[in-house]
Write an enzyme that holds these catalytic residues in place. Structure first.
Site, PDB file in Angstrom:
ATOM      1  N   HIS A 123       0.861  -1.197   0.000  1.00 53.70           N
ATOM      2  CA  HIS A 123       0.000   0.000   0.000  1.00 53.70           C
ATOM      3  C   HIS A 123       0.891   1.239   0.000  1.00 53.70           C
ATOM      4  O   HIS A 123       2.092   1.147   0.257  1.00 53.70           O
ATOM      5  CB  HIS A 123      -0.885   0.028   1.259  1.00 53.70           C
ATOM      6  CG  HIS A 123      -0.087   0.172   2.529  1.00 53.70           C
ATOM      7  ND1 HIS A 123       0.541  -0.890   3.145  1.00 53.70           N
ATOM      8  CD2 HIS A 123       0.222   1.267   3.281  1.00 53.70           C
ATOM      9  CE1 HIS A 123       1.186  -0.470   4.213  1.00 53.70           C
ATOM     10  NE2 HIS A 123       1.025   0.840   4.326  1.00 53.70           N
ATOM     11  N   ASP A 180       0.870   5.164   1.885  1.00 50.20           N
ATOM     12  CA  ASP A 180       0.205   5.779   3.034  1.00 50.20           C
ATOM     13  C   ASP A 180      -0.590   7.003   2.587  1.00 50.20           C
ATOM     14  O   ASP A 180      -0.122   7.806   1.778  1.00 50.20           O
ATOM     15  CB  ASP A 180       1.241   6.186   4.089  1.00 50.20           C
ATOM     16  CG  ASP A 180       1.874   4.975   4.761  1.00 50.20           C
ATOM     17  OD1 ASP A 180       1.357   3.854   4.586  1.00 50.20           O
ATOM     18  OD2 ASP A 180       2.891   5.152   5.454  1.00 50.20           O
ATOM     19  N   HIS A 240       4.762   0.126  -0.289  1.00 52.60           N
ATOM     20  CA  HIS A 240       5.533  -0.687   0.655  1.00 52.60           C
ATOM     21  C   HIS A 240       4.659  -1.762   1.283  1.00 52.60           C
ATOM     22  O   HIS A 240       3.438  -1.703   1.205  1.00 52.60           O
ATOM     23  CB  HIS A 240       6.173   0.199   1.740  1.00 52.60           C
ATOM     24  CG  HIS A 240       5.189   1.044   2.504  1.00 52.60           C
ATOM     25  ND1 HIS A 240       4.633   2.210   1.992  1.00 52.60           N
ATOM     26  CD2 HIS A 240       4.648   0.901   3.738  1.00 52.60           C
ATOM     27  CE1 HIS A 240       3.812   2.740   2.879  1.00 52.60           C
ATOM     28  NE2 HIS A 240       3.790   1.961   3.955  1.00 52.60           N
ATOM     29  N   ARG A 262       7.993  -9.134  15.223  1.00 48.79           N
ATOM     30  CA  ARG A 262       8.351  -7.795  14.753  1.00 48.79           C
ATOM     31  C   ARG A 262       7.322  -6.794  15.247  1.00 48.79           C
ATOM     32  O   ARG A 262       6.128  -7.090  15.285  1.00 48.79           O
ATOM     33  CB  ARG A 262       8.425  -7.802  13.221  1.00 48.79           C
ATOM     34  CG  ARG A 262       8.701  -6.467  12.622  1.00 48.79           C
ATOM     35  CD  ARG A 262       9.179  -6.579  11.170  1.00 48.79           C
ATOM     36  NE  ARG A 262       9.576  -5.251  10.752  1.00 48.79           N
ATOM     37  CZ  ARG A 262       8.751  -4.369  10.190  1.00 48.79           C
ATOM     38  NH1 ARG A 262       7.503  -4.706   9.933  1.00 48.79           N
ATOM     39  NH2 ARG A 262       9.169  -3.161   9.896  1.00 48.79           N
TER      40      ARG A 262
HETATM   41  C1  LIG Z   1      -4.989   8.118   8.752  1.00 45.59           C
HETATM   42  C2  LIG Z   1      -5.068   6.895   8.322  1.00 45.59           C
HETATM   43  C3  LIG Z   1      -4.046   6.249   7.465  1.00 45.59           C
HETATM   44  C4  LIG Z   1      -4.467   4.788   7.497  1.00 45.59           C
HETATM   45  C5  LIG Z   1      -5.964   4.915   7.503  1.00 45.59           C
HETATM   46  C6  LIG Z   1      -6.185   5.949   8.610  1.00 45.59           C
HETATM   47  C7  LIG Z   1      -5.965   5.268   9.979  1.00 45.59           C
HETATM   48  C8  LIG Z   1      -5.025   4.056   9.914  1.00 45.59           C
HETATM   49  C9  LIG Z   1      -3.950   4.122   8.823  1.00 45.59           C
HETATM   50  C10 LIG Z   1      -3.432   2.759   8.401  1.00 45.59           C
HETATM   51  C11 LIG Z   1      -2.301   2.183   9.278  1.00 45.59           C
HETATM   52  C12 LIG Z   1      -1.869   0.791   8.739  1.00 45.59           C
HETATM   53  C13 LIG Z   1      -1.701   0.785   7.217  1.00 45.59           C
HETATM   54  C14 LIG Z   1      -2.884   1.492   6.534  1.00 45.59           C
HETATM   55  C15 LIG Z   1      -2.787   1.338   5.022  1.00 45.59           C
HETATM   56  C16 LIG Z   1      -4.177   0.994   7.129  1.00 45.59           C
HETATM   57  O1  LIG Z   1      -4.852   0.029   6.777  1.00 45.59           O
HETATM   58  O2  LIG Z   1      -4.497   1.771   8.238  1.00 45.59           O
HETATM   59  C17 LIG Z   1      -2.916   2.939   6.985  1.00 45.59           C
HETATM   60  C18 LIG Z   1      -3.962   3.881   6.367  1.00 45.59           C
HETATM   61  C19 LIG Z   1      -3.460   4.656   5.143  1.00 45.59           C
HETATM   62  O3  LIG Z   1      -2.350   5.179   5.145  1.00 45.59           O
HETATM   63  O4  LIG Z   1      -4.239   4.721   4.193  1.00 45.59           O
HETATM   64  O1  LIG Z   2       5.386  -2.454   9.784  1.00 47.42           O
HETATM   65  C1  LIG Z   2       5.875  -1.805   8.875  1.00 47.42           C
HETATM   66  O2  LIG Z   2       7.077  -1.770   8.671  1.00 47.42           O
HETATM   67  C2  LIG Z   2       4.985  -1.037   7.933  1.00 47.42           C
HETATM   68  C3  LIG Z   2       3.813  -0.399   8.616  1.00 47.42           C
HETATM   69  C4  LIG Z   2       3.042   0.455   7.678  1.00 47.42           C
HETATM   70  O3  LIG Z   2       3.270   0.471   6.491  1.00 47.42           O
HETATM   71  C5  LIG Z   2       1.970   1.341   8.203  1.00 47.42           C
HETATM   72  O4  LIG Z   2       1.658   1.281   9.402  1.00 47.42           O
HETATM   73  O5  LIG Z   2       1.436   2.120   7.385  1.00 47.42           O
HETATM   74 FE   LIG Z   3       2.330   2.132   5.510  1.00 47.36          FE
END
Ligand SMILES: C=C1C[C@]23C[C@H]1CC[C@H]2[C@@]12CCC[C@@](C)(C(=O)O1)[C@H]2[C@@H]3C(=O)O
Ligand SMILES: O=C(O)CCC(=O)C(=O)O
Ligand SMILES: [Fe+2]
Length: 376
Positions: free
Chosen positions: A235, A237, A292, A302
């Site tokens: 994905h 961010d 990533h 981890r």
């Molecule tokens: C502010 C954010 C950014 C979110 C959504 C929301 C709350 C949680 C974040 C994450 C965190 C984990 C990876 C991700 C891909 C996910 O599933 O939840 C992120 C997502 C994004 O970066 O799109």
């Molecule tokens: O665990 C990781 O190294 C990646 C976590 C991540 O991509 C995220 O929280 O958006």
């Molecule tokens: Fe991420």
């Protein structure tokens, strides 16, 4: 007759998923007790692209923030990698150790206890699987805990007697990170020739005081068959930038030039910075967001802690006018952070192209607007 109620975009992060509840069946597995990966968590081979460790000249840049050349180095890293590690960042080792051990303490709780703090379908904070899980037929080999502002409400459900050491550590980290991410954003913006006059929403003192942020703790238990499981699917961010702390177990990989997965090797005390979709938009594609993922390890647990940094909720992010001219037309329409999270909830890895204005005649191509990462 009642007029139709008009839909307004949420002005608080806590409300962004009200219109898009996700009914994610929160992981019922006790990872630690498993000898093999069950069907529910078995992903097709993760070899869509070859993987390699980071080494030599072709490795993820490591930048010493005390280097007088740091602006140039950061600019180059954003442009060519979309990810880099930083040392000499001013976040103390004590604080990093502390959030790591508090995170560890959370994920070590019995599953039933953790589920007491489960994230609600239309909520953003709490314990559960990654939000993007809804786009995949298989579950990921990970658990997460999401914090927006104070974690007290959920922490109280986890540790009714003693939640203050967890809250204190997380709140101190959020405070330090807010400052640090603001400083880093200026470093990145100045590498683009952008200064305080160009960013009204940086506030009167230019400290991005109204910036928004989410703290995401990720846990990846050791996995008996790491090649059949996915820690966190590929994905980008939905942020301006993300600051990631990872423990000493490797797992984070970035897609380099669209052709190979490169591991971001853990360096003790360093922080990983990655370019998010909103910086991609703001920079008019000059600093592309980076695809990533996290893979899992056969023997080692981890833990990672992501500080997801975004603009103030009421601000529309669009390509900076200094970066737009006849040969660089604006590539994206203006979006607020909540509009973008909404787009991500609907279109996932196509969210960036969903806000794209025009396809350039030549020049930039979104590297990460495809869904080509195979998930079966
Ligand atoms: C502010 C954010 C950014 C979110 C959504 C929301 C709350 C949680 C974040 C994450 C965190 C984990 C990876 C991700 C891909 C996910 O599933 O939840 C992120 C997502 C994004 O970066 O799109
Ligand atoms: O665990 C990781 O190294 C990646 C976590 C991540 O991509 C995220 O929280 O958006
Ligand atoms: Fe991420």
């Amino acid at each position: 007759m009642k007029p139709p109620t008009e839909y307004t975009m949420p002005s608080r992060l806590a409300e962004v998923y009200k219109a898009h509840p996700a009914y994610l069946h929160h992981n019922h597995l006790d990872f630690e007790s498993l000898r093999e990966v069950p069907e529910s968590h078995a992903w097709p081979p993760l070899d869509d692209y070859p993987s390699r460790d980071s080494y030599g000249a072709e490795s993820v840049p490591v930048i010493d923030l005390a280097d007088p050349n740091s602006v140039k180095l950061v600019g180059y890293a954003c442009k060519t990698w979309g990810v880099f590690q930083v040392t000499n960042h001013s976040i103390s080792m004590r604080l990093l150790d502390n959030i790591e051990s508090e995170g560890q303490r959370l994920f070590s709780l019995p599953r039933q206890q953790k589920l007491k703090a489960a994230r609600l379908p239309d909520g953003i904070s709490g314990y559960g699987v990654a939000r993007i899980s809804s786009f995949f037929p298989k579950l990921m080999w990970s658990e997460g805990f999401t914090i927006v502002g104070s974690p007290a409400e959920h922490a109280r459900q986890l540790w009714p007697q003693d939640f203050s050491s967890f809250c204190d550590a997380m709140e101190e980290y959020e405070k330090e990170m807010k400052q640090f991410a603001g400083r880093l954003l200026w470093l990145i913006l100045s590498s683009l020739g952008i200064n305080k006059e160009d960013i009204k929403w940086a506030g009167p003192t230019g400290d991005f005081g109204d910036a928004g942020a989410v703290l995401q703790l990720n846990s990846y238990p050791a996995c008996p068959e790491p090649n059949r499981a996915m820690g966190l699917a590929a994905h980008t961010d939905s942020t301006l930038l993300t600051v990631l702390y990872q423990n000493s177990t490797s797992g984070l990989q970035v897609l380099r030039d669209g052709v190979e997965w490169v591991t971001v090797t853990p360096i003790k005390g360093a922080l990983v910075i990655n370019v998010g979709d909103l910086l991609h938009i703001l920079s008019n594609g000059r600093y592309p967001s980076i695809l990533h993922r996290a893979v899992v390890n056969a023997t080692h647990h981890r833990l990672s802690i992501a500080y997801l940094y975004g603009p103030p909720m009421n601000v529309q992010i669009s390509p900076l006018s200094k970066l737009v001219d006849p040969s660089h037309p604006p590539l994206y329409r203006p979006v607020t952070w909540s509009e973008y999270l909404d787009a991500k909830a609907q279109h996932f890895n196509k969210a960036l192209s969903s806000v794209r204005l025009c396809t350039p005649l030549n020049g930039f191509v979104d590297m990460n607007n495809n869904n080509s990462v195979k998930v079966g």
